[in-house]
Design a protein around this motif. Sequence first.
Motif, mmCIF file in Angstrom:
data_model
loop_
_atom_site.group_PDB
_atom_site.id
_atom_site.type_symbol
_atom_site.label_atom_id
_atom_site.label_comp_id
_atom_site.label_asym_id
_atom_site.label_seq_id
_atom_site.Cartn_x
_atom_site.Cartn_y
_atom_site.Cartn_z
ATOM 1 N N UNK A 13 -26.591 -46.653 -2.383
ATOM 2 C CA UNK A 13 -26.715 -47.569 -1.242
ATOM 3 C C UNK A 13 -27.012 -48.990 -1.726
ATOM 4 N N UNK A 14 -27.920 -49.123 -2.665
ATOM 5 C CA UNK A 14 -28.240 -50.456 -3.198
ATOM 6 C C UNK A 14 -27.035 -51.088 -3.876
ATOM 7 N N UNK A 15 -26.229 -50.263 -4.555
ATOM 8 C CA UNK A 15 -25.050 -50.783 -5.249
ATOM 9 C C UNK A 15 -23.970 -51.258 -4.290
ATOM 10 N N UNK A 53 -22.966 -48.308 9.557
ATOM 11 C CA UNK A 53 -21.641 -47.680 9.517
ATOM 12 C C UNK A 53 -20.891 -48.054 8.238
ATOM 13 N N UNK A 54 -20.972 -49.329 7.854
ATOM 14 C CA UNK A 54 -20.286 -49.786 6.642
ATOM 15 C C UNK A 54 -20.861 -49.133 5.399
ATOM 16 N N UNK A 55 -22.177 -49.024 5.344
ATOM 17 C CA UNK A 55 -22.817 -48.405 4.183
ATOM 18 C C UNK A 55 -22.459 -46.924 4.110
ATOM 19 N N UNK A 56 -22.532 -46.235 5.247
ATOM 20 C CA UNK A 56 -22.208 -44.810 5.279
ATOM 21 C C UNK A 56 -20.780 -44.557 4.816
ATOM 22 N N UNK A 93 -36.453 -45.480 4.067
ATOM 23 C CA UNK A 93 -37.330 -45.409 2.894
ATOM 24 C C UNK A 93 -37.220 -46.672 2.047
ATOM 25 N N UNK A 94 -35.985 -47.146 1.827
ATOM 26 C CA UNK A 94 -35.782 -48.361 1.042
ATOM 27 C C UNK A 94 -36.399 -49.575 1.746
ATOM 28 N N UNK A 95 -36.294 -49.596 3.063
ATOM 29 C CA UNK A 95 -36.884 -50.709 3.825
ATOM 30 C C UNK A 95 -38.401 -50.664 3.739
#
Length: 247
Positions: free
Chosen positions: A17-19, A30-33, A49-51
């Motif tokens: 996700x970070x990449x 939606x774009x990340x998924x 969790x990242x947030x």
Amino acid sequence: MEDGKLTVRAVERALDILLCFTDSSDLSLTEIASRVSLHKSTVHRLLASLEGKGFVIRDASSDKYRLGFRIWELSANMTHSDDPALILLPEMERLRDQLDETISLYVSDGLERVRVQAVQSNQAIRRVAPIGARMPLHVGASSKILVAFAEPEVQQSLLASPAWPAGLDKASFRQQLAEAKSLGFATSVEEREPGAAAVAVPILNRAHRLVAALAVSGPSNRLTLEKMMEHAPVLMEAARRMGKMIK
């Protein structure tokens, strides 16, 4: 043991996700998924969790995510003294001003090349070069340089890879590599994308080992083959200066 595998998989997914933000400043759920090929519910939990740890921030007005302050805190503690991307930036800026085209620095990573530094041209129509972008090693001027001047096993691994495009002739590619090694530079015209051209040279350190590929890129109607031939000696001289700056 199964719990351990699940934990590692969750870490891998969070890193994926970070990449996603290597070539985009903000992205929707939606774009990340879509990019990581996961269900939105799974991505939503990971983003939460990242947030919570400050690695991403959600903009409530647009409902999009961007990198958070923790990323910048980590990058502030990186060791920059031997980083070519930072050491060579002033020289790249001078080269951009001299040639008036976009200047990029690439390194190889497995069977791909990564743009680790770029200085955009000041021209209205220019080659936009996002840092962190990944491209295959089998196409483009910088790829030819990174393969031609690398250790022999790099070339062998690339040519033997199952990912090698079926329609790309290996004998022709080998010939291009030999020409790049002989001439000291490589060119490409619309090989990777329509309307783009580039000329690249190797940066060798003081031990004569390949460090990176230095490239000038721009629109193919402006960066003609004749113009690239004019730029090649300038680029090679700049690469020689840069090589002396790196251990």
